[in-house]
Structure formats: structure tokens, C-alpha cells
Motif scaffolding. Structure first.
Motif, PDB file in Angstrom:
ATOM      1  N   VAL A   1      -4.168  -4.084  -2.259  1.00  0.00           N
ATOM      2  CA  VAL A   1      -3.254  -3.886  -1.131  1.00  0.00           C
ATOM      3  C   VAL A   1      -3.987  -3.740   0.194  1.00  0.00           C
ATOM      4  O   VAL A   1      -3.342  -3.667   1.244  1.00  0.00           O
ATOM      5  CB  VAL A   1      -2.364  -2.641  -1.363  1.00  0.00           C
ATOM      6  N   CYS A   2      -5.307  -3.689   0.162  1.00  0.00           N
ATOM      7  CA  CYS A   2      -6.056  -3.461   1.395  1.00  0.00           C
ATOM      8  C   CYS A   2      -7.187  -4.482   1.579  1.00  0.00           C
ATOM      9  O   CYS A   2      -7.183  -5.269   2.528  1.00  0.00           O
ATOM     10  CB  CYS A   2      -6.611  -2.032   1.392  1.00  0.00           C
TER      11      CYS A   2
ATOM     12  N   PHE B   1       3.575  -2.880  -5.609  1.00  0.00           N
ATOM     13  CA  PHE B   1       4.950  -2.702  -6.074  1.00  0.00           C
ATOM     14  C   PHE B   1       4.990  -2.597  -7.598  1.00  0.00           C
ATOM     15  O   PHE B   1       5.798  -1.839  -8.149  1.00  0.00           O
ATOM     16  CB  PHE B   1       5.815  -3.866  -5.597  1.00  0.00           C
ATOM     17  N   ALA B   2       4.122  -3.370  -8.270  1.00  0.00           N
ATOM     18  CA  ALA B   2       4.056  -3.275  -9.731  1.00  0.00           C
ATOM     19  C   ALA B   2       3.601  -1.885 -10.160  1.00  0.00           C
ATOM     20  O   ALA B   2       4.136  -1.303 -11.115  1.00  0.00           O
ATOM     21  CB  ALA B   2       3.105  -4.341 -10.277  1.00  0.00           C
ATOM     22  N   PHE B   3       2.617  -1.334  -9.448  1.00  0.00           N
ATOM     23  CA  PHE B   3       2.130   0.018  -9.751  1.00  0.00           C
ATOM     24  C   PHE B   3       3.250   1.035  -9.547  1.00  0.00           C
ATOM     25  O   PHE B   3       3.437   1.939 -10.377  1.00  0.00           O
ATOM     26  CB  PHE B   3       0.947   0.346  -8.852  1.00  0.00           C
ATOM     27  N   LEU B   4       4.010   0.896  -8.476  1.00  0.00           N
ATOM     28  CA  LEU B   4       5.145   1.795  -8.242  1.00  0.00           C
ATOM     29  C   LEU B   4       6.155   1.693  -9.374  1.00  0.00           C
ATOM     30  O   LEU B   4       6.687   2.707  -9.842  1.00  0.00           O
ATOM     31  CB  LEU B   4       5.811   1.454  -6.910  1.00  0.00           C
ATOM     32  N   GLY B   5       6.430   0.472  -9.833  1.00  0.00           N
ATOM     33  CA  GLY B   5       7.368   0.289 -10.934  1.00  0.00           C
ATOM     34  C   GLY B   5       6.919   1.003 -12.197  1.00  0.00           C
ATOM     35  O   GLY B   5       7.723   1.633 -12.889  1.00  0.00           O
TER      36      GLY B   5
ATOM     37  N   GLY C   1       0.817  -1.212   0.000  1.00  0.00           N
ATOM     38  CA  GLY C   1       0.000   0.000   0.000  1.00  0.00           C
ATOM     39  C   GLY C   1       0.845   1.253   0.000  1.00  0.00           C
ATOM     40  O   GLY C   1       0.539   2.230  -0.709  1.00  0.00           O
ATOM     41  N   ALA C   2       1.917   1.253   0.801  1.00  0.00           N
ATOM     42  CA  ALA C   2       2.823   2.408   0.811  1.00  0.00           C
ATOM     43  C   ALA C   2       3.453   2.603  -0.563  1.00  0.00           C
ATOM     44  O   ALA C   2       3.595   3.733  -1.046  1.00  0.00           O
ATOM     45  CB  ALA C   2       3.904   2.214   1.871  1.00  0.00           C
ATOM     46  N   ALA C   3       3.835   1.499  -1.220  1.00  0.00           N
ATOM     47  CA  ALA C   3       4.411   1.587  -2.566  1.00  0.00           C
ATOM     48  C   ALA C   3       3.400   2.157  -3.551  1.00  0.00           C
ATOM     49  O   ALA C   3       3.739   2.988  -4.404  1.00  0.00           O
ATOM     50  CB  ALA C   3       4.877   0.202  -3.021  1.00  0.00           C
TER      51      ALA C   3
END
Length: 277
Positions: free
Chosen positions: A225-226, A255-259, A165-167
Motif C-alpha cells: 500500500v506504500c 482491502f483484502a487485509f481488512l476483509g 493503507g487506511a484500510a
């Protein structure tokens, strides 16, 4: 720094630089401990009042659409803890338009032999969200205590959910900063994905319309994530039919979204043209 430097050495060097930048930011914020304490307490109380409204509804009706207060408390705690972590780390991206693009200060970052992402992460390690973090953690623990069917072995997925979630929220802030190369100033509409995402993440997915459920599952992976990790930890069947085990892996979507947002950031930086002023 030579490009031939081994990758592990470059990574350790970058981490060392970030540690020094973060340390300087923390020292600066703690220079006035009274002000810091007031801000942290205010943040704690403000977010706690938000949960009080939810608690009042469940106290009045007992359950809503089959959801009890314990389950919703877990959702509330997860999304708020995750957002607090992202808010702590991502201040540089949040103020990017006004403090870097509009003033031309981003040009100075480009001249430094470090990643612009690293430098913006080190802009400020903001401590004020510690109030939201502690309040969210308190509600999360209380929700696990109150929930009727906690699968304690599956609770281990919750740290992964918080990290995912943070990512995801950090990715939103990075995407907002990348957009500033076009708009100069950050757009308020992005707050729909940050603060609006926090609000949406506090409620079960079944309470939203189909189009919104699809958006916060496949575009902005908020449910991944939630919602799904919470169902997995609580051994709660999904009324929408998704297998419960999905929650053990779905936090990886954050993490994929952050990437993806990092790739968009690099493309935006590659196309950046200085104003020359």
C-alpha cells in the motif's frame, strides 16, 4: 430491524446512523475550539519533527543507497496520510478493551439491532489526527515536486494507495480489538504494527532484512500500500526486481487485509461470552 429489509435500504440506514453518530462526535470535539486547535497543531508539529530527522540525513549525504529525498518524502507522506485516516475512523477499536470488554459495556452493543463494527466506528470520529494528515499531505506533495521522474498519469494511483493503507491500518485496529476478547486489555505489542508500521513505511523496502521485507509484504501488506505504489508513481525501478506495474494493483491488498480482519472479528464476537456482571 427486520431481516427481510432490502440490502440497499439497510445500507442507507446504516450510513445515515453513522453520519449522525459522526456528526455528534465532531460537534462534541469542536465544543472547545481552542483545545482542538492546540491538539491538532501539536500533532502537526510532532510529526513534522519526525520528517525533519529524515530530511537532515539526506541533506547531509544527498542520497542513501540510491534513494533521494523526493522519493522518500512520497513514502513518508503516503503512510502518514493513510494512518491519519485510520486513526480518525478507528478510535472505538483502539479503546475497545478498556472501555467495552473490561467494563462489560460491549454487552449493550450486542443488544442493539446494528452491526457492532458500525457502532464501534461511530464511537468517536477523532479529529486530532488532522494534524498528521495535513503534514503528511504537505510532505507528499513536496516529494512529488522534488522527485526527478514523476509519472504524472500514474499519480492517480496514490488515492487508491492511501485508501488501501487506511484500510490496512484499520484492519490492524480491528484485529487488536478482536484480540481483547482473550486478553481483555489491548496488547502494547500491537503498536509494533500500527506506529511501528508507520515508521517502517517511511523508508524504502531495501533498507530492511529479508525476513522483515517478507513480513511487511505478505503478512502485513505495508509495502503493497506504500512502497510499490510510490515506485509506480515515480517510475522508479524496484531494486528487488518486482515489476513496476505491480504498484498499480498492490493497494488492493490493504482491502483484502481488512476483509480478513473483519472475518476474524465476527468469529471473535460469535465466541464472546458475557461475564454476566
Amino acid at each position: 430491524m427486520p431481516e427481510t429489509m432490502p440490502s440497499p435500504t439497510r445500507t442507507l440506514s446504516a450510513l445515515g446512523l453513522y453520519r449522525r453518530m459522526a456528526g455528534a462526535s465532531i460537534v462534541a470535539q469542536l465544543r472547545y475550539p481552542g483545545t482542538f486547535a492546540i491538539q491538532a497543531i501539536g500533532n502537526f508539529v510532532t510529526t513534522l519533527l519526525g520528517f525533519f530527522g529524515i530530511w537532515s540525513l539526506f541533506r547531509r549525504f544527498g542520497s542513501i543507497a540510491g534513494w533521494d529525498i523526493g522519493t522518500v518524502a512520497v513514502l513518508y507522506g503516503l503512510v502518514n496520510v493513510a494512518f491519519a485516516v485510520a486513526e480518525t475512523l478507528g478510535r472505538g477499536f483502539e479503546v475497545f478493551g478498556g472501555e467495552y470488554v473490561r467494563t462489560g459495556s460491549f454487552d449493550r452493543l450486542l443488544l442493539r439491532p446494528r452491526s457492532t463494527l458500525l457502532l464501534l466506528l461511530g464511537h468517536e470520529l477523532r479529529l486530532r489526527p488532522i494534524g498528521r494528515f495535513l503534514q503528511g499531505a504537505f510532505v507528499l506533495i513536496a516529494g512529488l515536486w522534488l522527485a526527478p521522474h514523476v509519472q504524472w498519469s500514474a499519480v492517480l494511483v496514490l488515492p487508491l494507495a492511501i485508501a488501501g493503507g487506511a484500510a490496512m491500518f484499520l484492519g490492524v485496529l480491528i484485529g487488536q480489538a478482536a484480540l481483547c476478547f482473550i486478553t481483555v486489555e489491548g496488547l502494547e505489542v500491537v503498536n509494533v504494527l500500527t506506529y511501528g508500521g508507520v515508521e517502517a513505511g517511511q523508508y524504502p523496502l531495501t533498507m530492511f532484512g529479508r525476513w522483515l521485507r517478507r513480513f511487511i509484504t505478505f503478512v502485513l501488506p505495508l509495502a503493497a500500500v506504500c512502497y510499490y505504489p510510490a515506485l509506480f508513481s515515480l517510475n522508479h525501478p524496484d531494486p528487488l526486481g518486482m515489476p513496476t506495474w505491480v504498484g498499480s494493483l498492490s493497494p488492493l491488498a490493504g482491502f483484502a487485509f481488512l476483509g480478513v480482519m473483519v472475518l476474524i472479528w465476527h468469529r471473535a464476537v460469535a465466541g464472546y461470552v458475557s461475564s454476566g456482571s
